[in-house]
Scaffold this motif. Structure first.
Motif, PDB file in Angstrom:
ATOM      1  N   GLY A 155       1.385 119.872 -48.496  1.00 35.45           N
ATOM      2  CA  GLY A 155       0.212 120.824 -48.374  1.00 35.45           C
ATOM      3  C   GLY A 155       0.101 121.793 -47.159  1.00 35.45           C
ATOM      4  N   ALA A 156      -0.193 123.017 -47.430  1.00 33.30           N
ATOM      5  CA  ALA A 156      -0.217 123.721 -46.480  1.00 33.30           C
ATOM      6  C   ALA A 156      -1.148 124.947 -46.701  1.00 33.30           C
ATOM      7  CB  ALA A 156       1.163 124.463 -46.181  1.00 33.30           C
ATOM      8  N   SER A 157      -1.671 125.695 -45.604  1.00 28.80           N
ATOM      9  CA  SER A 157      -2.433 127.039 -45.809  1.00 28.80           C
ATOM     10  C   SER A 157      -1.971 127.974 -44.882  1.00 28.80           C
ATOM     11  CB  SER A 157      -4.063 126.540 -45.729  1.00 28.80           C
ATOM     12  OG  SER A 157      -4.588 127.750 -46.033  1.00 28.80           O
ATOM     13  N   THR A 158      -2.793 128.498 -44.042  1.00 30.00           N
ATOM     14  CA  THR A 158      -2.510 129.384 -42.939  1.00 30.00           C
ATOM     15  C   THR A 158      -1.299 129.165 -42.173  1.00 30.00           C
ATOM     16  OG1 THR A 158      -4.768 130.174 -42.854  1.00 30.00           O
ATOM     17  CG2 THR A 158      -3.097 131.168 -41.122  1.00 30.00           C
ATOM     18  N   PRO A 246     -13.445 125.908 -53.055  1.00 31.70           N
ATOM     19  CA  PRO A 246     -12.953 127.071 -52.235  1.00 31.70           C
ATOM     20  C   PRO A 246     -11.580 127.306 -52.035  1.00 31.70           C
ATOM     21  CG  PRO A 246     -13.894 125.296 -50.480  1.00 31.70           C
ATOM     22  CD  PRO A 246     -14.159 124.951 -51.762  1.00 31.70           C
ATOM     23  N   TYR A 247     -10.653 125.935 -52.168  1.00 24.81           N
ATOM     24  CA  TYR A 247      -9.211 126.161 -51.917  1.00 24.81           C
ATOM     25  C   TYR A 247      -8.438 125.996 -53.251  1.00 24.81           C
ATOM     26  CZ  TYR A 247     -11.028 124.742 -47.155  1.00 24.81           C
ATOM     27  OH  TYR A 247     -11.710 124.779 -46.096  1.00 24.81           O
ATOM     28  N   ARG A 248      -7.804 127.025 -53.373  1.00 23.28           N
ATOM     29  CA  ARG A 248      -7.012 126.961 -55.061  1.00 23.28           C
ATOM     30  C   ARG A 248      -5.686 127.680 -54.736  1.00 23.28           C
ATOM     31  NH1 ARG A 248     -11.398 126.346 -58.366  1.00 23.28           N
ATOM     32  NH2 ARG A 248     -10.009 126.363 -60.300  1.00 23.28           N
ATOM     33  N   PRO A 249      -4.685 126.939 -55.072  1.00 26.53           N
ATOM     34  CA  PRO A 249      -4.774 125.486 -55.362  1.00 26.53           C
ATOM     35  C   PRO A 249      -5.247 124.503 -54.345  1.00 26.53           C
ATOM     36  CG  PRO A 249      -2.425 126.326 -55.319  1.00 26.53           C
ATOM     37  CD  PRO A 249      -3.362 127.387 -54.827  1.00 26.53           C
ATOM     38  N   ASP A 265       7.147 105.141 -54.278  1.00 22.78           N
ATOM     39  CA  ASP A 265       6.942 105.406 -53.034  1.00 22.78           C
ATOM     40  C   ASP A 265       6.555 106.846 -53.035  1.00 22.78           C
ATOM     41  OD1 ASP A 265       7.971 102.843 -51.867  1.00 22.78           O
ATOM     42  OD2 ASP A 265       9.889 103.410 -52.246  1.00 22.78           O
ATOM     43  N   ALA A 266       5.940 107.199 -51.838  1.00 23.71           N
ATOM     44  CA  ALA A 266       5.650 108.651 -51.781  1.00 23.71           C
ATOM     45  C   ALA A 266       5.168 108.969 -50.259  1.00 23.71           C
ATOM     46  CB  ALA A 266       4.192 109.110 -52.578  1.00 23.71           C
ATOM     47  N   THR A 267       5.331 110.184 -49.819  1.00 22.25           N
ATOM     48  CA  THR A 267       5.070 110.534 -48.547  1.00 22.25           C
ATOM     49  C   THR A 267       4.253 111.898 -48.402  1.00 22.25           C
ATOM     50  OG1 THR A 267       7.222 109.795 -47.712  1.00 22.25           O
ATOM     51  CG2 THR A 267       5.827 111.551 -46.175  1.00 22.25           C
ATOM     52  N   GLY A 268       3.133 111.986 -48.373  1.00 22.14           N
ATOM     53  CA  GLY A 268       2.172 113.080 -47.904  1.00 22.14           C
ATOM     54  C   GLY A 268       2.392 113.796 -46.640  1.00 22.14           C
ATOM     55  N   ILE A 269       2.339 115.200 -46.516  1.00 15.29           N
ATOM     56  CA  ILE A 269       2.682 115.747 -45.369  1.00 15.29           C
ATOM     57  C   ILE A 269       1.699 116.854 -45.452  1.00 15.29           C
ATOM     58  CG2 ILE A 269       4.053 117.305 -43.745  1.00 15.29           C
ATOM     59  CD1 ILE A 269       6.504 115.679 -44.740  1.00 15.29           C
ATOM     60  N   LEU A 270       0.911 116.764 -44.466  1.00 13.88           N
ATOM     61  CA  LEU A 270      -0.319 117.886 -44.363  1.00 13.88           C
ATOM     62  C   LEU A 270      -0.181 118.770 -43.256  1.00 13.88           C
ATOM     63  CD1 LEU A 270      -2.869 119.034 -45.779  1.00 13.88           C
ATOM     64  CD2 LEU A 270      -4.260 117.852 -44.255  1.00 13.88           C
ATOM     65  N   LEU A 271       0.345 120.293 -43.458  1.00 13.68           N
ATOM     66  CA  LEU A 271       0.664 121.055 -42.551  1.00 13.68           C
ATOM     67  C   LEU A 271      -0.497 122.191 -42.189  1.00 13.68           C
ATOM     68  CD1 LEU A 271       4.186 122.082 -43.911  1.00 13.68           C
ATOM     69  CD2 LEU A 271       3.310 120.312 -42.218  1.00 13.68           C
ATOM     70  N   THR A 272      -0.075 123.121 -41.205  1.00 18.14           N
ATOM     71  CA  THR A 272      -1.029 123.995 -40.817  1.00 18.14           C
ATOM     72  C   THR A 272      -2.151 124.760 -41.767  1.00 18.14           C
ATOM     73  OG1 THR A 272      -1.232 126.231 -39.502  1.00 18.14           O
ATOM     74  CG2 THR A 272       0.773 125.728 -40.784  1.00 18.14           C
ATOM     75  N   GLY A 273      -3.230 124.911 -41.509  1.00 18.05           N
ATOM     76  CA  GLY A 273      -4.299 125.481 -42.273  1.00 18.05           C
ATOM     77  C   GLY A 273      -5.716 125.481 -41.812  1.00 18.05           C
ATOM     78  N   MET A 274      -6.409 126.383 -42.296  1.00 16.45           N
ATOM     79  CA  MET A 274      -7.772 126.552 -42.022  1.00 16.45           C
ATOM     80  C   MET A 274      -8.572 125.608 -42.995  1.00 16.45           C
ATOM     81  SD  MET A 274     -10.193 130.079 -41.540  1.00 16.45           S
ATOM     82  CE  MET A 274      -9.003 130.975 -40.666  1.00 16.45           C
ATOM     83  N   GLY A 275      -9.604 125.058 -42.453  1.00 14.86           N
ATOM     84  CA  GLY A 275     -10.644 124.349 -43.022  1.00 14.86           C
ATOM     85  C   GLY A 275     -10.194 122.526 -43.217  1.00 14.86           C
ATOM     86  N   ARG A 276     -10.350 122.098 -44.271  1.00 15.40           N
ATOM     87  CA  ARG A 276     -10.267 120.435 -44.397  1.00 15.40           C
ATOM     88  C   ARG A 276      -9.573 120.215 -45.448  1.00 15.40           C
ATOM     89  NH1 ARG A 276     -13.484 117.743 -41.190  1.00 15.40           N
ATOM     90  NH2 ARG A 276     -13.230 116.016 -42.449  1.00 15.40           N
ATOM     91  N   ASP A 277      -9.325 121.160 -46.107  1.00 13.78           N
ATOM     92  CA  ASP A 277      -8.545 120.693 -47.693  1.00 13.78           C
ATOM     93  C   ASP A 277      -7.122 120.061 -47.110  1.00 13.78           C
ATOM     94  OD1 ASP A 277      -7.929 120.696 -50.325  1.00 13.78           O
ATOM     95  OD2 ASP A 277      -6.591 122.591 -50.114  1.00 13.78           O
ATOM     96  N   GLY A 278      -7.072 118.845 -48.220  1.00 14.56           N
ATOM     97  CA  GLY A 278      -5.906 118.018 -47.879  1.00 14.56           C
ATOM     98  C   GLY A 278      -6.034 116.696 -47.164  1.00 14.56           C
ATOM     99  N   MET A 305      -6.746 121.814 -41.092  1.00 14.37           N
ATOM    100  CA  MET A 305      -6.569 120.904 -42.003  1.00 14.37           C
ATOM    101  C   MET A 305      -5.871 119.545 -41.404  1.00 14.37           C
ATOM    102  SD  MET A 305      -5.332 123.497 -45.113  1.00 14.37           S
ATOM    103  CE  MET A 305      -4.104 122.459 -45.568  1.00 14.37           C
ATOM    104  N   PRO A 306      -4.871 119.805 -40.517  1.00 12.90           N
ATOM    105  CA  PRO A 306      -4.210 118.545 -39.841  1.00 12.90           C
ATOM    106  C   PRO A 306      -5.277 117.948 -38.941  1.00 12.90           C
ATOM    107  CG  PRO A 306      -2.901 120.529 -39.592  1.00 12.90           C
ATOM    108  CD  PRO A 306      -4.134 121.060 -40.290  1.00 12.90           C
ATOM    109  N   ARG A 307      -6.080 118.621 -38.329  1.00 13.81           N
ATOM    110  CA  ARG A 307      -7.075 118.010 -37.449  1.00 13.81           C
ATOM    111  C   ARG A 307      -8.068 117.277 -38.351  1.00 13.81           C
ATOM    112  NH1 ARG A 307      -9.611 119.310 -32.475  1.00 13.81           N
ATOM    113  NH2 ARG A 307      -9.011 121.457 -32.339  1.00 13.81           N
ATOM    114  N   ALA A 308      -8.657 117.691 -39.510  1.00 11.33           N
ATOM    115  CA  ALA A 308      -9.625 117.084 -40.359  1.00 11.33           C
ATOM    116  C   ALA A 308      -8.784 115.759 -40.700  1.00 11.33           C
ATOM    117  CB  ALA A 308      -9.927 117.904 -41.409  1.00 11.33           C
ATOM    118  N   ALA A 309      -7.543 115.824 -40.985  1.00 12.20           N
ATOM    119  CA  ALA A 309      -6.820 114.552 -41.265  1.00 12.20           C
ATOM    120  C   ALA A 309      -6.860 113.539 -40.424  1.00 12.20           C
ATOM    121  CB  ALA A 309      -5.398 114.827 -41.956  1.00 12.20           C
TER     122      ALA A 309
END
Length: 337
Positions: A155-158, A246-249, A265-278, A305-309
């Motif tokens: 998942g990623a945004s900005t 507010p975040y779509r998708p 098995d799964a790996t979730g990676i949350l990358l750079t972005g504004m807000g808290r989505d993910g 987003m990564p900070r929120a995580a």
């Protein structure tokens, strides 16, 4: 081949452009006037081959080669005036990852400077083609939807497009690995993003149509302003709900589906972005026993987003883009954790 030129001397750069343009097999996609410009342009539009001068203002060709090979690796041919008089620099460039060296045609004098350059380009072209065929051969068994044993959800945004390309560049997914990317991007640009990303990676890239199955060995991109979901039967769908999100998708929506519906098995990676989505979705994935990673602050374009995580304790690992890329490349089995 797509060829780029890095040379601060306008006359030399034009001479190189004309040599490349003299054959229909190649095209010049950009010309950089400095090493730092070459690094930046390579990140935005990676060529098959760069014709790299050594002596440029600021960042020279040696350091530019080193940085490109670390971030967005591609074939590099050192093309410089009188290389025999710059032996130290030539060997440092070769040590940094350049494949070969030749003299700039306009400065080579009589004796076939143009043909010598084209001969080098032709040889490197064969190497590039062979590398692609090797990569395709290694992924051929999984490209057409073989059994999926591991799901990599990103998942990623900005700043996300460059971040996604950096962690996946040069990576051949282990057999049975499906990759799904949810990037905050308008539906009008999703197809362009998939096309651009496909030019950066060895893996095939496609946009997701409603009802598609997860595919091993393929990067699947969410393409609409609706939310991407995953059913218990490994099918990908789009949903309008929640409409007021507010975040779509939404990365949260997809990560929650992975936590709820993906049994393997799964790996979730949350990358750079504004807000808290993910962040909440990544926490759900971790609670479901999946491996979770968030990008670190130093390498994030926007550390939202990564900070929120990280604040939620959703990420088992907080890593830089380079560390995430090394983690992926270092795993040969179906499990990335």
């Amino acid at each position: 081949m797509k060829i780029a030129i890095a040379n601060d001397v306008a006359m030399a750069a034009e001479a190189l452009r004309r040599v490349i343009a003299s054959t229909s097999e190649h095209q010049v996609i950009w010309i950089a006037r400095s090493g730092s410009e070459a690094v930046a342009m390579c990140a935005d539009n990676r060529p098959d081959l760069i014709l790299m001068d050594l002596n440029m203002p600021g960042l020279d060709g040696v350091e530019a080669t080193r940085q490109i090979m670390a971030a967005t690796p591609c074939a590099i041919l050192v093309v410089t005036g009188a290389p025999q008089d710059n032996v130290g620099q030539v060997f440092r460039a070769l040590g940094a990852g350049a494949l070969d060296v030749t003299a700039t045609p306009i400065l080579a004098g009589k004796g076939g400077g143009d043909s010598a350059l084209l001969a080098k380009v032709k040889t490197i072209g064969k190497l590039v083609k062979a590398s692609r065929q090797d990569a395709q051969a290694q992924t051929a068994g999984t490209e057409r939807g073989g059994e999926v044993r591991h799901l990599l959800a990103i998942g990623a945004s900005t700043g996300g497009p460059l971040a996604v390309s950096q962690i996946l560049a040069g990576w051949i997914a282990p057999p049975g690995t499906a990759i799904v990317v949810v990037q905050h991007i308008d539906a009008n640009f999703a197809g362009h993003f998939a096309k651009w990303l496909g030019e950066q990676l060895w893996l095939p890239v496609k946009v997701v149509d409603d009802g598609d199955m997860l595919e091993a060995g393929c990067v699947q991109i969410a393409k609409t302003n609706d939310h991407l979901t995953l059913s218990a039967h490994q099918r990908l769908h789009y949903a309008q709900e929640p409409r007021d999100y507010p975040y779509r998708p939404s990365v949260d929506v997809f990560f929650e589906c992975v936590a709820r519906n993906w049994p393997g098995d799964a790996t979730g990676i949350l990358l750079t972005g504004m807000g808290r989505d993910g962040a909440q979705g990544l926490l759900s994935m971790r609670a479901a026993g999946k491996h979770t990673i968030a990008q670190d602050q130093a390498s994030s374009a926007v550390y939202g987003m990564p900070r929120a995580a990280a604040d939620l304790g959703a990420a088992q690992q907080i890593l830089s883009l380079d560390q995430i890329a090394r983690l992926l490349r270092g795993r040969s089995g179906s499990k990335l954790a």
